[in-house]
Design an enzyme around this catalytic site. Structure first.
Site, PDB file in Angstrom:
ATOM      1  N   LYS A 197       0.652  -1.617   0.474  1.00  0.00           N
ATOM      2  CA  LYS A 197       0.164  -0.103  -0.278  1.00  0.00           C
ATOM      3  C   LYS A 197       0.880   1.713   0.306  1.00  0.00           C
ATOM      4  O   LYS A 197       0.528   2.044  -0.360  1.00  0.00           O
ATOM      5  CB  LYS A 197      -1.063   0.582   0.662  1.00  0.00           C
ATOM      6  CG  LYS A 197      -2.038  -1.073   0.954  1.00  0.00           C
ATOM      7  CD  LYS A 197      -2.840  -1.352   2.296  1.00  0.00           C
ATOM      8  CE  LYS A 197      -3.464  -2.080   2.789  1.00  0.00           C
ATOM      9  NZ  LYS A 197      -4.040  -1.598   3.668  1.00  0.00           N
ATOM     10  N   ASP A 254     -10.046   3.234   3.634  1.00  0.00           N
ATOM     11  CA  ASP A 254      -9.935   3.116   4.450  1.00  0.00           C
ATOM     12  C   ASP A 254     -11.025   3.966   4.977  1.00  0.00           C
ATOM     13  O   ASP A 254     -12.541   4.088   6.349  1.00  0.00           O
ATOM     14  CB  ASP A 254      -9.191   2.937   5.737  1.00  0.00           C
ATOM     15  CG  ASP A 254      -8.609   1.485   4.765  1.00  0.00           C
ATOM     16  OD1 ASP A 254      -9.463   0.265   4.539  1.00  0.00           O
ATOM     17  OD2 ASP A 254      -7.249   1.167   4.848  1.00  0.00           O
TER      18      ASP A 254
HETATM   19  N1  LIG Z   1     -11.403  -3.791   9.396  1.00  0.00           N
HETATM   20  C1  LIG Z   1     -11.261  -3.367   8.543  1.00  0.00           C
HETATM   21  O1  LIG Z   1     -11.443  -2.910   7.128  1.00  0.00           O
HETATM   22  C2  LIG Z   1      -9.585  -2.659   8.497  1.00  0.00           C
HETATM   23  C3  LIG Z   1      -8.871  -2.255   7.847  1.00  0.00           C
HETATM   24  C4  LIG Z   1      -7.436  -1.622   8.252  1.00  0.00           C
HETATM   25  C5  LIG Z   1      -7.031  -2.570   9.091  1.00  0.00           C
HETATM   26  N2  LIG Z   1      -7.496  -3.393   9.735  1.00  0.00           N
HETATM   27  C6  LIG Z   1      -7.180  -3.751  11.483  1.00  0.00           C
HETATM   28  O2  LIG Z   1      -6.664  -2.817  12.180  1.00  0.00           O
HETATM   29  C7  LIG Z   1      -5.462  -3.467  13.527  1.00  0.00           C
HETATM   30  C8  LIG Z   1      -4.167  -2.390  12.544  1.00  0.00           C
HETATM   31  O3  LIG Z   1      -3.987  -2.534  11.602  1.00  0.00           O
HETATM   32  P1  LIG Z   1      -2.969  -1.283  11.164  1.00  0.00           P
HETATM   33  O4  LIG Z   1      -2.052  -1.730   9.730  1.00  0.00           O
HETATM   34  O5  LIG Z   1      -2.513  -0.122  11.952  1.00  0.00           O
HETATM   35  O6  LIG Z   1      -1.789  -2.229  11.593  1.00  0.00           O
HETATM   36  P2  LIG Z   1      -0.249  -1.322  12.030  1.00  0.00           P
HETATM   37  O7  LIG Z   1       0.094  -0.049  11.635  1.00  0.00           O
HETATM   38  O8  LIG Z   1       0.133  -2.330  12.694  1.00  0.00           O
HETATM   39  O9  LIG Z   1      -0.464  -0.979  14.006  1.00  0.00           O
HETATM   40  C9  LIG Z   1      -0.894  -1.402  15.128  1.00  0.00           C
HETATM   41  C10 LIG Z   1      -1.591  -0.509  16.274  1.00  0.00           C
HETATM   42  O10 LIG Z   1      -1.753  -1.860  16.722  1.00  0.00           O
HETATM   43  C11 LIG Z   1      -0.213  -1.675  18.438  1.00  0.00           C
HETATM   44  N3  LIG Z   1       0.399  -2.838  19.168  1.00  0.00           N
HETATM   45  C12 LIG Z   1       0.207  -3.652  18.620  1.00  0.00           C
HETATM   46  N4  LIG Z   1       0.104  -4.550  19.765  1.00  0.00           N
HETATM   47  C13 LIG Z   1       0.309  -3.579  20.939  1.00  0.00           C
HETATM   48  C14 LIG Z   1       0.603  -4.203  22.002  1.00  0.00           C
HETATM   49  N5  LIG Z   1       0.976  -5.705  22.496  1.00  0.00           N
HETATM   50  N6  LIG Z   1      -0.036  -3.193  22.955  1.00  0.00           N
HETATM   51  C15 LIG Z   1      -0.391  -2.372  22.839  1.00  0.00           C
HETATM   52  N7  LIG Z   1      -0.729  -1.882  21.458  1.00  0.00           N
HETATM   53  C16 LIG Z   1       0.058  -2.462  20.179  1.00  0.00           C
HETATM   54  C17 LIG Z   1       0.574  -0.497  17.928  1.00  0.00           C
HETATM   55  O11 LIG Z   1       1.147   0.586  18.855  1.00  0.00           O
HETATM   56  P3  LIG Z   1       2.899   0.613  18.538  1.00  0.00           P
HETATM   57  O12 LIG Z   1       2.472   1.954  17.687  1.00  0.00           O
HETATM   58  O13 LIG Z   1       2.913   1.428  20.143  1.00  0.00           O
HETATM   59  O14 LIG Z   1       3.731  -0.483  18.086  1.00  0.00           O
HETATM   60  C18 LIG Z   1      -0.374   0.457  16.736  1.00  0.00           C
HETATM   61  O15 LIG Z   1      -0.483   1.356  17.272  1.00  0.00           O
HETATM   62  C19 LIG Z   1      -5.050  -4.902  12.158  1.00  0.00           C
HETATM   63  O16 LIG Z   1      -6.320  -5.742  12.710  1.00  0.00           O
HETATM   64  C20 LIG Z   1      -5.500  -5.208  11.299  1.00  0.00           C
HETATM   65  O17 LIG Z   1      -7.002  -6.049  10.987  1.00  0.00           O
HETATM   66  C21 LIG Z   1      -8.780  -3.485   9.998  1.00  0.00           C
END
Ligand SMILES: NC(=O)c1ccc[n+]([C@@H]2O[C@H](COP(=O)([O-])OP(=O)(O)OC[C@H]3O[C@@H](n4cnc5c(N)ncnc54)[C@H](OP(=O)(O)O)[C@@H]3O)[C@@H](O)[C@H]2O)c1
Length: 279
Positions: free
Chosen positions: A71, A108
């Protein structure tokens, strides 16, 4: 649906791409609306992304979706971008224009807002702050969309506070960043709560959040959609709050691409949800 030589073509580029639900989702709509078209999984390795995108007009594709891990790179490869993509620094939808250019957008934020509009009407009129947990890639799209819609104050909290500050700076927002350790306390006055972290997803630790002070009038939504009812949503439901799961966002974000490629505005319905959940 039988394809003719005039079939409209689109697909999703990812690496790997086998996990993507998009072919099932678009395939349902193609069938439902009786469209002479196909939507294909396109397994494109990172080193092939540029060539694959450039090949779209040559192959007669109307465009494609772009998923993990492409992306951010796709954002740099398209010919022109919508503000939705610039805000996030990532493209998830590419449309081939009439003159063969690649037009990129990020749907999104649209998907996030449309899901809430459909499942919790009036959510944006409620009084009180919006609390967003997380500041990763998905949070960027969500926060940009929220800032454009809800006038009430925006509070962000993330394990790494600096990432949340960076997000606020990048988007040029007026928002408060609170320490992650304060997250339970923030809920006491929240009108809308959004989990954008990956916590609560299958294979991840649960989101450790105490909802005992959450107002029952709050709307709580989770981007995580596997499981559909996350522990956060279950706890919010038990408090009487309105809850909205993350599957709807996934379905709604697909609408603009489908309409651009196949010429039909599609609807998100219970039957579509069922078809996508299928297996
Ligand atoms: N429904 C939909 O259409 C849709 C669309 C996009 C994404 N999603 C979902 O959204 C979620 C996030 O996706 P993303 O692309 O934003 O991922 P990402 O960029 O990897 O971000 C992950 C987020 O989770 C936090 N996190 C991870 N492990 C943690 C822990 N142990 N304790 C506290 N915070 C933690 C991270 O905090 P830090 O910054 O501190 O690491 C960050 O804020 C995923 O589950 C994805 O499947 C859903």
């Amino acid at each position: 649906m039988r394809l003719t030589g005039h079939a409209k073509l689109a697909g999703v580029m990812g690496w790997p791409v086998g996990h993507s639900r998009s072919p099932r989702l678009h395939g349902y709509w193609l069938e439902h609306y009786g469209i002479d078209g196909a939507y294909l999984p396109l397994a494109v390795p990172p080193e092939g992304l540029k060539a694959a995108l450039q090949a779209l007009p040559l192959l007669g594709f109307r465009g494609c979706n772009v998923t993990v891990p492409h992306k951010e790179r796709a954002f740099t490869l398209v010919d022109e971008c919508e503000p939705s993509a610039r805000a996030v620094g990532a493209v998830n939808t590419v449309v081939v224009t009439a003159d063969g250019r690649l037009h990129g957008s990020n749907t999104d934020g649209f998907g996030f807002l449309s899901n809430l509009d459909q499942e919790a009407p009036g959510w944006d009129q409620t009084e009180g702050p919006t609390v967003v947990l997380g500041a990763g890639g998905a949070a960027r799209a969500v926060v940009a969309a929220l800032a454009g819609r809800r006038k009430q104050s925006l509070v962000l909290t993330n394990r790494s506070a600096e990432r949340a500050h960076q997000l606020v700076r990048d988007l040029g927002l007026t928002a408060t960043v609170m320490p992650w350790a304060e997250r339970d306390r923030l809920l006491a006055v929240a009108a809308v709560v959004v989990n954008t972290t990956s916590l609560g997803m299958v294979g991840q630790p649960p989101l450790d959040l105490d909802l005992s002070h959450l107002p029952p009038s709050a709307v709580v939504t989770d981007l995580v959609y596997a499981p559909l009812e996350t522990p956060l949503l279950a706890a919010a439901r038990a408090r009487g709050a309105r809850v909205v799961d993350g599957l709807g966002m996934l379905l709604h974000q697909a609408r603009p691409g489908f309409e651009a490629w196949f010429g039909q505005a599609p609807a998100v319905t219970p039957a579509l949800r069922q078809a996508v959940l299928g297996d």
